[in-house]
Design a protein around this motif. Structure first.
Motif, mmCIF file in Angstrom:
data_model
loop_
_atom_site.group_PDB
_atom_site.id
_atom_site.type_symbol
_atom_site.label_atom_id
_atom_site.label_comp_id
_atom_site.label_asym_id
_atom_site.label_seq_id
_atom_site.Cartn_x
_atom_site.Cartn_y
_atom_site.Cartn_z
ATOM 1 N N THR A 6 59.364 52.764 44.455
ATOM 2 C CA THR A 6 59.862 51.723 45.463
ATOM 3 C C THR A 6 59.247 50.420 45.336
ATOM 4 O OG1 THR A 6 58.765 52.323 47.286
ATOM 5 C CG2 THR A 6 61.029 53.339 47.215
ATOM 6 N N SER A 7 58.213 50.204 44.730
ATOM 7 C CA SER A 7 57.255 49.130 44.381
ATOM 8 C C SER A 7 56.726 48.876 42.973
ATOM 9 C CB SER A 7 55.902 49.149 45.305
ATOM 10 O OG SER A 7 55.330 50.259 45.222
ATOM 11 N N PRO A 8 56.508 47.683 42.682
ATOM 12 C CA PRO A 8 56.020 47.587 41.419
ATOM 13 C C PRO A 8 54.824 48.080 41.027
ATOM 14 C CG PRO A 8 56.004 45.486 42.569
ATOM 15 C CD PRO A 8 56.519 46.608 43.378
ATOM 16 N N PRO A 9 54.340 48.448 39.738
ATOM 17 C CA PRO A 9 53.072 48.635 39.435
ATOM 18 C C PRO A 9 52.306 47.568 39.127
ATOM 19 C CG PRO A 9 54.542 48.991 37.609
ATOM 20 C CD PRO A 9 55.490 48.540 38.775
ATOM 21 N N ASP A 10 51.077 47.695 39.023
ATOM 22 C CA ASP A 10 50.162 46.635 38.706
ATOM 23 C C ASP A 10 48.771 47.221 37.903
ATOM 24 O OD1 ASP A 10 48.694 47.609 40.801
ATOM 25 O OD2 ASP A 10 48.657 45.667 41.788
ATOM 26 N N PHE A 11 48.124 46.232 37.010
ATOM 27 C CA PHE A 11 47.126 46.819 36.411
ATOM 28 C C PHE A 11 45.966 45.764 37.084
ATOM 29 C CE2 PHE A 11 49.864 47.642 32.671
ATOM 30 C CZ PHE A 11 49.478 48.933 32.344
ATOM 31 N N ASP A 12 44.731 46.741 37.193
ATOM 32 C CA ASP A 12 43.828 45.975 37.835
ATOM 33 C C ASP A 12 42.552 45.847 36.571
ATOM 34 O OD1 ASP A 12 44.800 46.337 40.439
ATOM 35 O OD2 ASP A 12 43.701 47.842 40.851
ATOM 36 N N ILE A 13 42.442 44.404 36.299
ATOM 37 C CA ILE A 13 41.484 44.209 35.025
ATOM 38 C C ILE A 13 40.527 43.649 35.621
ATOM 39 C CG2 ILE A 13 41.415 43.421 32.606
ATOM 40 C CD1 ILE A 13 43.546 45.398 33.025
ATOM 41 N N ASP A 14 39.138 44.344 35.604
ATOM 42 C CA ASP A 14 37.872 43.595 36.057
ATOM 43 C C ASP A 14 37.170 42.843 34.779
ATOM 44 O OD1 ASP A 14 38.071 44.307 38.751
ATOM 45 O OD2 ASP A 14 37.053 46.409 38.281
ATOM 46 N N TYR A 15 36.558 41.644 35.015
ATOM 47 C CA TYR A 15 35.807 41.023 34.089
ATOM 48 C C TYR A 15 34.449 40.613 34.846
ATOM 49 C CZ TYR A 15 39.847 40.461 31.205
ATOM 50 O OH TYR A 15 41.071 40.776 30.254
ATOM 51 N N SER A 16 33.368 40.299 33.734
ATOM 52 C CA SER A 16 32.399 39.658 34.629
ATOM 53 C C SER A 16 32.697 38.524 35.435
ATOM 54 C CB SER A 16 31.471 39.089 33.526
ATOM 55 O OG SER A 16 30.254 38.685 33.990
ATOM 56 N N TRP A 17 31.847 38.219 36.540
ATOM 57 C CA TRP A 17 32.178 37.194 37.343
ATOM 58 C C TRP A 17 32.118 35.815 36.773
ATOM 59 C CZ3 TRP A 17 28.249 33.417 38.085
ATOM 60 C CH2 TRP A 17 27.181 33.728 37.547
ATOM 61 N N ASP A 18 31.390 35.643 35.543
ATOM 62 C CA ASP A 18 31.551 34.297 34.985
ATOM 63 C C ASP A 18 32.337 34.134 33.887
ATOM 64 O OD1 ASP A 18 29.908 36.422 33.562
ATOM 65 O OD2 ASP A 18 28.240 34.937 33.021
ATOM 66 N N GLU A 19 33.264 35.288 33.622
ATOM 67 C CA GLU A 19 34.270 35.096 32.405
ATOM 68 C C GLU A 19 35.678 35.269 33.143
ATOM 69 O OE1 GLU A 19 31.511 37.363 29.134
ATOM 70 O OE2 GLU A 19 33.016 38.464 30.198
ATOM 71 N N ARG A 20 35.769 35.639 34.228
ATOM 72 C CA ARG A 20 37.101 35.672 34.918
ATOM 73 C C ARG A 20 37.871 34.320 34.709
ATOM 74 N NH1 ARG A 20 39.252 37.215 40.271
ATOM 75 N NH2 ARG A 20 37.749 36.069 41.036
ATOM 76 N N GLU A 21 37.241 33.307 35.259
ATOM 77 C CA GLU A 21 37.982 31.992 35.264
ATOM 78 C C GLU A 21 38.495 31.753 33.965
ATOM 79 O OE1 GLU A 21 36.801 27.814 37.024
ATOM 80 O OE2 GLU A 21 36.226 29.690 38.211
ATOM 81 N N ASP A 22 37.960 31.904 32.870
ATOM 82 C CA ASP A 22 38.322 31.540 31.480
ATOM 83 C C ASP A 22 39.624 32.437 31.241
ATOM 84 O OD1 ASP A 22 38.094 30.208 28.866
ATOM 85 O OD2 ASP A 22 37.855 32.400 28.017
ATOM 86 N N VAL A 23 39.456 33.541 31.638
ATOM 87 C CA VAL A 23 40.715 34.583 31.242
ATOM 88 C C VAL A 23 41.949 33.845 31.973
ATOM 89 C CG1 VAL A 23 41.854 36.763 31.300
ATOM 90 C CG2 VAL A 23 39.326 36.497 30.849
ATOM 91 N N GLN A 24 41.538 33.509 33.340
ATOM 92 C CA GLN A 24 42.786 33.011 34.270
ATOM 93 C C GLN A 24 43.283 31.901 33.626
ATOM 94 O OE1 GLN A 24 40.754 32.787 38.002
ATOM 95 N NE2 GLN A 24 41.840 34.458 38.716
#
Length: 983
Positions: free
Chosen positions: A344-362
């Motif tokens: 009944t609800s959409p799936p999602d992936f949880d992708i973890d990055y290093s705290w100092d690399e996540r912003e570049d991925v976003q």
């Protein structure tokens, strides 16, 4: 006829929820109205759904205010008009510019300016109007209004339901403005008449100006919020531009990844991947998988390390696409937990990055998929903490001491009959759970097929990326599936440790060889002994105890440990049952044959969310949809537990229909219920265990580089000094900061580790970066004078560095350097940092020999680093006594009372069933080894913790599954020697 209605989403202003708003409108006979919350469109989609269910025609809009001033009201004629209003608000939010006095005319939305007598100086455009309140109608008397007659609309704002809510509104305004109730002026709040009027009254108020009512009705009748009704999917529909091409690309990538992960002849894996691909395509999620793959592809091309976790790890396709490193075949994870036709609800992936690399991925996601189609997910915090009592008390002007008394649980009985407290509590009861402020979700990203501003305006929170004005729950109902791009420091530890090993030992580690790590006896011995400080998720005292009690020496046991350590499992008693059953599997007594059939792998204990789902299906006959609702209820993904609680009745009825014994059913349900909100999915636990093994590999074979990486990523569970202690235990020679050698963080070369400037308390950030940059550009500093001239530092900052030992390269004692720097800078004349035409030697004076002691140095370090390095805390004790027993032989004293001396590491407070407090402590003995203590309620008030330092501990040694600890009888902090610096 209501053009200007507000909900609670007019934060700290409106008082009615959408539900109550509809209820009030219905009771007044309202057939159509416009929701115009202040500077936001948070509630528009929810408002439309609720109105459609209640037979009221919904119209969307926004009230635009600058500071406290109402500028104008925007009303959407249709979906395109709502987008125009959202675009207008978004532009000003994202560019952080003030709203203008007037707006350029919209094509599909109208603008209503507040009527203010003679404020019409130029003709109004086709979509521009004037709104007049009934108490302003007298201003029309005797005036020529033919030029605006067609432009006047009836304006009856709605902010509150009644006079009681008006009082609540005043308190909300006081909280918002951080002022006293008595200081709130008319301009700060709405009018007490800003309510829904009784049926027919609004028309009666405008009876002398029926043309105004006609104008209003005509405008509202022309509006139609032509949004699609029912369940829609708003995510980007294709990755390649074609659904057929998406299907083909996903199949190609999955089959290529199948060979990489499983080899060429794994028929079981092939069948699973083919089955999953069919479900993914049938449910329309090819683009969702491909976009996630694209994000992973980008991050891997940049050398970023990621962890794919959550229910997405149940997917073999995700494993083949390298979205996750968890093998669902190895762990018997079923894909249906992630995606199925009944979900009944959409799936999602949880992708973890290093705290100092996540912003570049976003940033990549925003650029790749377009700013009009991409946004971060918001959250809505509510008034739910008892701290709101403090806010109400402040608005009332109560003294701080009285307010604190009202928040003290110990004074509950005393407060019960206090009239002031009763008043505060009445307001609190009305205010709690109301929206308080919009914020940003931990990592949710939306990628939309249509421009997102069809559905919301965008905010620009401190993070600096456009963010929708509603939360994940609303996103799901509207039709968005989020992508969770998260960060965690554990990945930073791993990433930097790998880099440091390559730099320091010229060896490149393949950190993804996790299956090799899992079969390494050295790693598993560390697990078994709980030697896991610094390792992700397995370093806390409770986790190290659990690993020891289980004798954990393999991946599958670690996966289980990662789940049973959760609070709900521990509190329910199931953690203890698991440990007992783990050691004696043949003695397990299963509640029912179904339990044995479904839970034999976990020794009769529900360990994972999947176990709960299996029991609900097989024991109580629930269907997959109910099991999915149960899972979501457990993980806290509903705004309330209503859906979860409904399952209680279904569970018992289903079990009864299958002939299950009532007593057994009650116990099975108790175990199910204890998981609510706490347990992990097996895929989550497996993802965490993979990362734990990677950390453990680095700690085992590259302990110095690993611990430096932990320190440079701001540690983990413990405070900084403990990781420095672990770095020393690993064989590194740890040096104090040095301006000629240290960087901002901790650095390592060979076995020499230098503490970084960033750990020096009081040192300004600009100098933390400037000093190593100056050394890099122009070479090492020669002496104190050279240092001061090249950095331009003032007296106070140089003194900090001298006292921490960072200028010891000069070969002079701290006292000599302090004398010299005062002579140099004490006159307040700051040296100029520029090239000198002629270098004149400073005059030098003969000083008596000034010697520093190690004790003085230790006190300097204690003050400026937070811990001593020249001496240990044990060296600072007045007593030479170090206890009768040490950690290494503690197990030999089980049942006996012993005396130990321990250096405080950390403590944890828990509440007993009688709501009394007890504590668990963790200490180091004089040899640097850990031991743990238990402080029961009868002893802790008499012998409390008194912060960091060394303690004398008298207690009884107890043992639980081979793990010894001390039950404290007496407990006192030991005094340290006098600080000679203070003389």
């Amino acid at each position: 006829m209501y053009l200007n209605v507000h909900s609670q989403y007019s934060l700290r202003y409106g008082t009615m929820s959408i539900e109550k708003l509809i209820k009030e409108a219905t009771s007044r006979g309202v057939t159509q109205m416009v929701l115009t919350d202040i500077n936001n469109s948070t509630g528009i989609m929810e408002f439309m759904r609720a109105c459609n269910k209640s037979g009221i025609k919904p119209i969307g809009g926004v009230e635009f205010r600058r500071n406290k001033q109402l500028l104008y009201i925007g009303v959407a004629k249709d979906k395109e008009g709502m987008k125009e209003l959202n675009d207008f608000l978004t532009e000003h939010n994202l560019e952080q510019k003030e709203l203008p006095d007037k707006v350029k005319p919209f094509k599909n939305a109208v603008v209503i300016y507040p009527y203010a007598g003679d404020n019409v100086t130029e003709p109004l455009g086709e979509n521009e109007y004037l709104g007049i309140r009934y108490d302003e109608l007298h201003s029309l008397h005797g005036k020529e209004i033919n030029h605006i007659k067609d432009k006047l609309l009836a304006l009856q704002p709605v902010f509150v339901a009644d006079r009681l809510e008006y009082r609540l509104h005043e308190y909300l305004r006081g909280v918002d403005l951080n002022t006293l109730l008595t200081m709130i002026g008319p301009e700060d709040k709405c009018s007490s008449t800003d309510i829904f009027l009784p049926a027919g009254e609004l028309e009666a108020r405008f009876s002398k100006y029926t043309f105004i009512l006609d104008n209003t009705r005509k405008l509202m009748d022309s509006c139609r919020m032509n949004y699609a009704e029912g369940k829609v999917h708003l995510n980007r529909k294709t990755f390649t531009g074609s659904k057929n091409d998406d299907k083909a690309l996903l199949e190609k990538l999955a089959m290529g990844g199948l060979i990489y992960r499983y080899g060429k002849n794994n028929k079981e894996a092939l069948k699973k991947v083919e089955n999953e691909l069919k479900v993914i395509n049938d449910l329309g999620y090819c683009a969702y998988f491909l976009i996630t793959w694209d994000i992973i592809r980008y991050s891997m091309s940049k050398g970023y390390y990621h962890v794919g976790r959550g229910s997405g790890a149940n997917s073999a396709v995700a494993f083949c696409l390298r979205i996750t490193d968890v093998d669902p075949l190895e762990l018997d994870l079923y894909f249906e937990r992630f995606l199925n036709a009944q979900r009944t609800s959409p799936p999602d992936f949880d992708i973890d990055y290093s705290w100092d690399e996540r912003e570049d991925v976003q940033d990549y996601i925003f650029k790749r998929y377009g700013k009009d189609h991409t946004a971060l997910l918001g959250t809505m915090s509510t008034f739910k903490d008892r701290s709101i009592i403090r806010e109400i008390g402040k608005v009332m002007g109560l003294p701080k001491a009285e307010i604190e008394g009202f928040t003290d649980p110990a004074k509950a009985t005393e407060n019960r009959n206090n009239p002031t407290f009763e008043k505060i509590n009445a307001i609190y009861e009305m205010m709690k759970e109301m929206p308080n402020q919009r914020s940003i979700h931990a990592g949710g990203v939306l990628i939309s097929e249509e421009p997102i501003t069809y559905y919301t305006a965008l905010d620009l929170p401190p993070k600096g990326m456009p963010t929708v004005q509603w939360d994940m729950y609303e996103a799901e109902v509207i039709g968005y599936d989020k992508y969770d791009i998260l960060s965690q420091r554990g990945i930073g530890h791993i990433k930097e440790a790998v880099r440091l090993v390559e730099e320091n030992q010229q060896y490149k580690i393949d950190i993804h060889q996790v299956k090799t790590f899992m079969n390494d006896a050295n790693l598993n011995n560390k697990l078994k002994s709980g030697n896991s400080i610094g390792c992700f998720y397995i370093e806390s005292p409770a986790m190290r105890q659990l690993l020891t009690k289980l004798g954990c020496e393999n991946y599958l046991t670690l996966v289980a440990a990662s789940s049973i350590i959760r609070p709900g499992v521990a509190q329910s008693g199931m953690m203890k049952a698991y440990i007992q059953n783990f050691h004696k599997p043949d003695a397990v007594e299963y509640l029912h044959p179904v339990m044995k059939e479904q839970l034999e792998d976990t020794f009769g204990v529900m360990v994972y969310q999947e176990d709960v789902i299996k029991i609900c299906i097989h024991y109580a006959g629930m269907d997959g949809t109910d099991a999915d609702i149960l899972r979501r209820g457990m993980s806290g993904k509903y705004r309330s537990k209503i859906e979860f609680n409904k399952l209680v009745e279904k569970f018992h009825e289903g079990a009864k229909a299958l002939g299950r014994p009532q007593a057994i059913t009650a116990e099975v349900w108790r175990q199910v219920f204890s998981f609510a909100g706490y347990s992990f999915s097996k895929a989550h636990s497996a993802s965490f265990a993979v990362e734990s093994y990677q950390s453990l590999h680095l700690k085992t074979y590259y302990p110095r580089e690993f611990m430096v990486a932990v320190l440079n990523n701001y540690g983990g569970f413990y405070t900084r000094w403990l990781y420095v202690h672990e770095l020393q235990k690993a064989g590194a020679k740890v040096h104090l900061p040095c301006v000629n050698v240290s960087t901002s963080g901790v650095s390592i070369k060979g076995n020499d580790a230098y503490l970084g400037l960033i750990g020096v308390q009081g040192l300004e950030n600009r100098f933390i970066e400037l000093i190593p940059d100056e050394v890099k550009r122009n070479g090492a500093f020669i002496d104190l004078e050279d240092f001061v001239k090249r950095t331009g530092m003032g007296l106070e900052q140089v003194i900090i560095l001298i006292r921490v030992g960072a200028l010891r390269f000069t070969g002079k004692s701290k006292k000599t350097l302090l004398w010299e720097v005062h002579m140099m800078l004490g006159g307040k004349v700051k040296p100029v940092n520029h090239a000198e035409l002629f270098h004149l030697e400073s005059k030098h004076y003969m000083l008596p020999e000034l010697i520093n002691t190690k004790l003085e140095d230790a006190y300097h370090e204690l003050e400026l680093l937070g811990f001593p390095l020249s001496l240990s805390m044990f060296d600072l004790l007045k007593t030479p006594y170090r206890g009768d027993v040490c950690t290494d032989n503690l197990i030999q004293y089980v049942g006996q009372t012993v005396k130990m001396v321990g250096l405080y590491v950390c403590e944890k407070t828990v509440h007993t069933k009688n709501n009394k407090k007890m504590w668990f402590g963790t200490f180091l003995d004089a040899d640097g080894n850990f031991f743990d203590t238990t402080h029961f309620p009868n002893s802790t008030p008499t012998y409390p913790f008194r912060g960091k330092g060394c303690y004398l501990i008298l207690g009884k040694v107890v043992e639980d599954f081979g793990f010894p600890s001390v039950e404290v009888i007496r407990f006192a902090k030991l005094p340290i020697v006098h600080n000679p610096v203070m003389d």
